[in-house]
Design a protein around this motif. Structure first.
Motif, PDB file in Angstrom:
ATOM      1  N   GLU A  41      98.060  17.307  78.559  1.00 21.27           N
ATOM      2  CA  GLU A  41      97.693  18.038  77.350  1.00 21.27           C
ATOM      3  C   GLU A  41      98.441  17.521  76.116  1.00 21.27           C
ATOM      4  N   THR A  43      98.537  14.411  75.181  1.00 21.75           N
ATOM      5  CA  THR A  43      97.961  13.162  74.702  1.00 21.75           C
ATOM      6  C   THR A  43      96.442  13.211  74.754  1.00 21.75           C
ATOM      7  N   THR A  44      95.827  12.335  73.961  1.00 22.11           N
ATOM      8  CA  THR A  44      94.375  12.164  74.023  1.00 22.11           C
ATOM      9  C   THR A  44      94.023  10.764  74.512  1.00 22.11           C
ATOM     10  N   ASP A  45      95.019   9.963  74.799  1.00 26.15           N
ATOM     11  CA  ASP A  45      94.805   8.588  75.236  1.00 26.15           C
ATOM     12  C   ASP A  45      94.296   8.580  76.678  1.00 26.15           C
TER      13      ASP A  45
END
Length: 148
Positions: A41, A43-45
């Motif tokens: 949660e 990171t969006t990578d």
């Protein structure tokens, strides 16, 4: 009457020690699953999430395997609640560093469990868990280098 290290009292001590270590392992697996969810949660990578999710998915499998071993040894089914007191990290890098240490400590604990077991099928399960944890360690090292 006293027995040598291969006697009855030694076996009881070994069983108590093994049971305690199995409980510790189950709690650690529950903890790490929540920790890894929180890390994903942060990171969006997708490449980072993929590495963390690999360990996340294994934790529930390991918990079930340890639960099964404990039940086979004791006849008691334990189910620990999902912990809520998970440490918080300011950065994903801090969480990854903590995970590297945690995976290394898990391997050490699981090797102790392996050494206390005499049943081949149970030892095989623990060996599988150890190799999974070693892979997690490698993936978190990789993540550390990605994030640095």
């Amino acid at each position: 009457m006293y027995y040598n290290m291969d006697g009855y009292y030694s076996q009881l001590f070994r069983a108590d020690s093994l049971n305690d270590k199995l409980v510790e392992a189950m709690k650690a697996e529950r903890h790490d699953r929540v920790k890894y969810q929180r890390m994903m949660e942060m990171t969006t990578d997708p490449a980072v999430i993929k590495q963390i999710k690999f360990a996340y998915d294994d934790e529930i499998k390991h918990y079930g395997m340890f639960q099964q071993i404990y039940y086979q040894l004791t006849g008691v089914k334990l189910d620990f609640p999902i912990p809520t007191n998970i440490e918080k990290y300011n950065t994903l890098m801090e969480a990854v560093q903590s995970s590297i240490e945690g995976e290394s400590e898990a391997v050490d604990l699981y090797r102790e469990i392996f050494a206390l077991m005499t049943n081949k099928q149970m030892r095989d399960k623990v060996f599988e868990i150890i190799t999974d944890e070693q892979e997690h360690f490698g993936r978190f090292i990789y993540l550390y280098s990605m994030l640095k």
